[in-house]
Design a protein around this motif. Structure first.
Motif, PDB file in Angstrom:
ATOM      1  N   HIS A  29       1.121  -9.457 -13.310  1.00 19.65           N
ATOM      2  CA  HIS A  29       0.222  -8.325 -13.075  1.00 19.65           C
ATOM      3  C   HIS A  29      -0.586  -8.584 -11.812  1.00 19.65           C
ATOM      4  O   HIS A  29      -1.263  -9.604 -11.693  1.00 19.65           O
ATOM      5  N   ASP A  30      -0.506  -7.643 -10.881  1.00 18.80           N
ATOM      6  CA  ASP A  30      -1.186  -7.841  -9.601  1.00 18.80           C
ATOM      7  C   ASP A  30      -1.393  -6.488  -8.934  1.00 18.80           C
ATOM      8  O   ASP A  30      -0.426  -5.832  -8.529  1.00 18.80           O
ATOM      9  N   ASP A  31      -2.655  -6.072  -8.813  1.00 20.67           N
ATOM     10  CA  ASP A  31      -2.981  -4.793  -8.178  1.00 20.67           C
ATOM     11  C   ASP A  31      -3.415  -4.957  -6.728  1.00 20.67           C
ATOM     12  O   ASP A  31      -4.011  -4.049  -6.152  1.00 20.67           O
ATOM     13  N   SER A  32      -3.125  -6.094  -6.120  1.00 23.89           N
ATOM     14  CA  SER A  32      -3.499  -6.307  -4.719  1.00 23.89           C
ATOM     15  C   SER A  32      -2.735  -5.350  -3.811  1.00 23.89           C
ATOM     16  O   SER A  32      -1.659  -4.851  -4.161  1.00 23.89           O
ATOM     17  N   ALA A  33      -3.294  -5.105  -2.629  1.00 22.83           N
ATOM     18  CA  ALA A  33      -2.614  -4.245  -1.661  1.00 22.83           C
ATOM     19  C   ALA A  33      -1.226  -4.786  -1.336  1.00 22.83           C
ATOM     20  O   ALA A  33      -0.256  -4.030  -1.221  1.00 22.83           O
ATOM     21  N   GLU A  34      -1.136  -6.104  -1.168  1.00 23.60           N
ATOM     22  CA  GLU A  34       0.160  -6.775  -1.061  1.00 23.60           C
ATOM     23  C   GLU A  34       0.254  -7.703  -2.267  1.00 23.60           C
ATOM     24  O   GLU A  34      -0.408  -8.731  -2.310  1.00 23.60           O
ATOM     25  N   ASP A  35       1.046  -7.323  -3.237  1.00 22.97           N
ATOM     26  CA  ASP A  35       1.062  -8.115  -4.465  1.00 22.97           C
ATOM     27  C   ASP A  35       1.795  -9.439  -4.262  1.00 22.97           C
ATOM     28  O   ASP A  35       2.397  -9.684  -3.209  1.00 22.97           O
ATOM     29  N   LEU A  36       1.700 -10.295  -5.263  1.00 26.05           N
ATOM     30  CA  LEU A  36       2.256 -11.642  -5.142  1.00 26.05           C
ATOM     31  C   LEU A  36       3.725 -11.612  -4.755  1.00 26.05           C
ATOM     32  O   LEU A  36       4.166 -12.374  -3.881  1.00 26.05           O
ATOM     33  N   LEU A  37       4.516 -10.755  -5.403  1.00 26.24           N
ATOM     34  CA  LEU A  37       5.953 -10.741  -5.149  1.00 26.24           C
ATOM     35  C   LEU A  37       6.245 -10.390  -3.693  1.00 26.24           C
ATOM     36  O   LEU A  37       7.077 -11.026  -3.044  1.00 26.24           O
ATOM     37  N   SER A  38       5.567  -9.386  -3.188  1.00 24.22           N
ATOM     38  CA  SER A  38       5.796  -8.981  -1.804  1.00 24.22           C
ATOM     39  C   SER A  38       5.377 -10.072  -0.832  1.00 24.22           C
ATOM     40  O   SER A  38       6.079 -10.357   0.146  1.00 24.22           O
TER      41      SER A  38
END
Length: 601
Positions: free
Chosen positions: A275-284
């Motif tokens: 779960h990651d709501d960052s502008a650039e999430d962990l996967l990206s």
């Protein structure tokens, strides 16, 4: 035939975590923002570490590789290094200083292989050979090359508690588990694979830590968050306060496996639980940094993602991924050959056309409601290339999550299994075999682990309770027969019996798989440059299907099949060269378990 290659330069991944060898000595670094003081136990001495801003504690000590060390927290708790490169006494014991430059590589000219050439072989190191070690696996690589495999995919090897585990309970993500051998042995396995033209991909778990041996919460509680939930325990904090160090820990881990161990790629487990709501999430961010660091190598990043996010698979997209495991193809094939319809198989049994759509377009659900989930699933995927999907008939999950770990050949007739296998092995999607599949191994692959005490009891009872909701296991006496996941005998039952390959029936299966994969290399690989997007599909009767793939507007590859025990009619048979046949198809009528792959002029 072994490739000739010179020695490669030393491979060392620089990172702020763990024990790093420098000309001045070993630099020990621990991220412990919840501790004002940390002591280092090393070389028989106890040293106070320097407390630095932002939660770091460091010490520089002139000790050699092989030295064991631990950290002591303010309350006296002594813990291993979370970025340990080696845990010779398991996850609760001391960490060991490793010199990454000690191993002499021999793959200087290796740059990997293009993805369309991938023929994956998933294996569990502990069950792949009687010895269950990295070194022992080397002795079987020639068998895989002869089979036609071009890439092995290792189930997770990160250090886990106890002597055996599937690997998804890892707690020290930088340390290859000592039950398989020291880090140099894993490097030797990768090196040996490259000499044979084999890629090596590693399964990594960034969605949770295992239930025993993870001490991060004691000194870095910001690694976790209660804002999200996972099926396996505390969610990892990738987007809240203090998450930068957490993200760096995982991204460095990905780079570490690729750089220090020369891995050709990673398979990221269950990313739908990240779960990651960052502008650039962990996967990206992880994908971007890996790609930017290695523009001159074929590095493949593969997802397991129940959400079927097609946007992550767009070719050339910054922060994108190479491919995703295609559960839809598996579920459709499994239901067709077994008739099972419990749980998530129900949707595929109700609509056999989902399999044809998954073969043609990638995802069976592209935004439609999946009844089993009671919610929409997936995104449109028909414009993606077929190589964005990994197709399979068996894998560790789909075999091992069954109560008894039965393989497909124990559940379906021979002709049905071969028809299904011929479809996924020759599809333009990337195929993946599960170890032992190629000779129809009779060994089950049940769930196993090496927990002890209360945790062992909880896992044992939880495993049986999990199946209580299925009608076949309503009787407690039946549930009691489910193999004990913590028993050593359960693990031993999963070990491949290589001697069984000498049986005449097994030889026949092996010859069949070799022949199919030869056809893939000769006829399917050359299509990679022309078949750049999904195809079209049509169903016929209950189990008949037509799938066509195109070079622009011109059909170049066609599948005609009947995955059923009854004859079906109404199939259109295109002109072209038949490159593989199972069963009988003539005049638009297809007999039981029949397949035709047609290369069109």
């Amino acid at each position: 035939m072994l490739r000739q290659s010179g020695r490669a330069p030393a491979s060392r991944h620089a990172m702020p975590f763990g024990a790093q060898m420098t000309p001045e000595g070993v630099r020990f670094g621990l991220y412990a923002p919840a501790q004002s003081r940390v002591k280092l136990h090393v070389d028989g001495l106890v040293r106070e570490m320097e407390a630095l801003p932002e939660g770091w504690h460091r010490a520089l000590v002139p000790v050699p590789a092989g030295t064991r060390y631990r950290f002591e927290l303010e309350d006296g708790l002594i813990v291993p290094d979370p970025a340990s490169r080696y845990q010779p006494e398991d996850c609760h014991g001391p960490s060991e200083v490793v010199d990454p430059a000690r191993y002499q590589w021999h793959d200087a000219d290796w740059r990997g292989r293009p993805w369309h050439e991938a023929i994956l072989y998933e294996l569990h190191v502990g069950a792949f050979t009687p010895e269950g070690t990295f070194r022992a696996a080397i002795d079987r690589l020639d068998d895989l090359v002869e089979l036609g495999i071009t890439a092995i995919e290792l189930m997770p090897v990160a250090d886990f508690p106890g002597p055996r585990n599937w690997g998804y309970d890892g707690v020290l993500l930088y340390a290859p588990d000592s039950s398989y051998g020291p880090p140099d042995d894993l490097k030797a396995l990768v090196d040996a694979a490259h000499r044979r033209g084999l890629m090596v991909l590693l399964d990594v778990v960034y969605n949770h830590f295992g239930p025993e041996g993870n001490y991060l919460g004691a000194y870095a509680p910001s690694f976790f968050t209660d804002r999200y939930e996972t099926p396996w325990g505390a969610a990892i904090n990738y987007d809240g306060p203090g998450s930068r160090a957490v993200r760096d820990f995982m991204i460095h881990n990905a780079l570490y496996w690729i750089e220090e161990f020369h891995m050709d790629g990673l398979r990221l487990d269950a990313v739908h639980a990240i779960h990651d709501d960052s502008a650039e999430d962990l996967l990206s961010e992880l994908s971007r940094r890996v790609r930017d660091a290695h523009p001159d190598r074929h590095v493949h990043l593969v997802l397991e993602n129940e959400e079927n996010d097609a946007r992550r698979l767009v070719p050339g997209a910054r922060g994108g991924f190479t491919a995703q495991w295609n559960d839809d193809v598996h579920h459709g094939l499994h239901v067709a050959v077994t008739g099972e319809g419990d749980g998530y198989y129900a949707d595929y049994r109700a609509d056999p056309g989902l399999l044809a759509r998954a073969l043609a377009e990638g995802f069976a659900f592209q935004g439609e409601v999946m009844a089993y989930r009671g919610a929409p699933r997936g995104e449109p995927s028909g414009t993606l290339p077929p190589t964005a999907f990994v197709a399979f008939l068996q894998n560790h999950d789909q075999v091992g999550n069954r109560a008894f770990g039965e393989r497909i050949t124990a559940l379906a007739p021979r002709e049905a299994v071969r028809a299904a296998a011929a479809i996924y092995l020759l599809s333009p999607q990337v195929p993946m075999l599960f170890m032992g599949e190629e000779w129809a191994s009779a060994q089950p692959f049940p769930f196993f682990c090496g927990f002890t005490g209360d945790l062992a009891n909880a896992v044992r009872e939880g495993r049986r309770a999990e199946f209580a909701r299925f009608p076949a296991f309503a009787d407690p006496a039946v549930r009691a027969r489910i193999p004990d996941p913590v028993a050593e005998t359960t693990f031993l039952s999963a070990k491949l019996d290589w001697a069984a390959r000498e049986d005449e029936d097994k030889k026949d299966w092996l010859a069949w798989y070799r022949a199919v994969l030869r056809v893939r290399r000769e006829h399917i690989w050359p299509l990679a440059g022309t078949v750049r997007r999904g195809g079209t599909f049509r169903t016929a009767g209950k189990a008949g299907m037509e799938v066509d793939w195109f070079d622009g507007k011109t059909p170049v590859l066609s599948l005609r099949a009947n995955l059923g025990a009854d004859e079906v009619g109404g199939l259109s048979m295109p002109e072209g060269a038949v490159i593989w046949a199972e069963g009988e198809i003539e005049g638009g009528r297809a007999g039981a378990w029949s397949v035709r792959w047609i290369l069109r002029a």
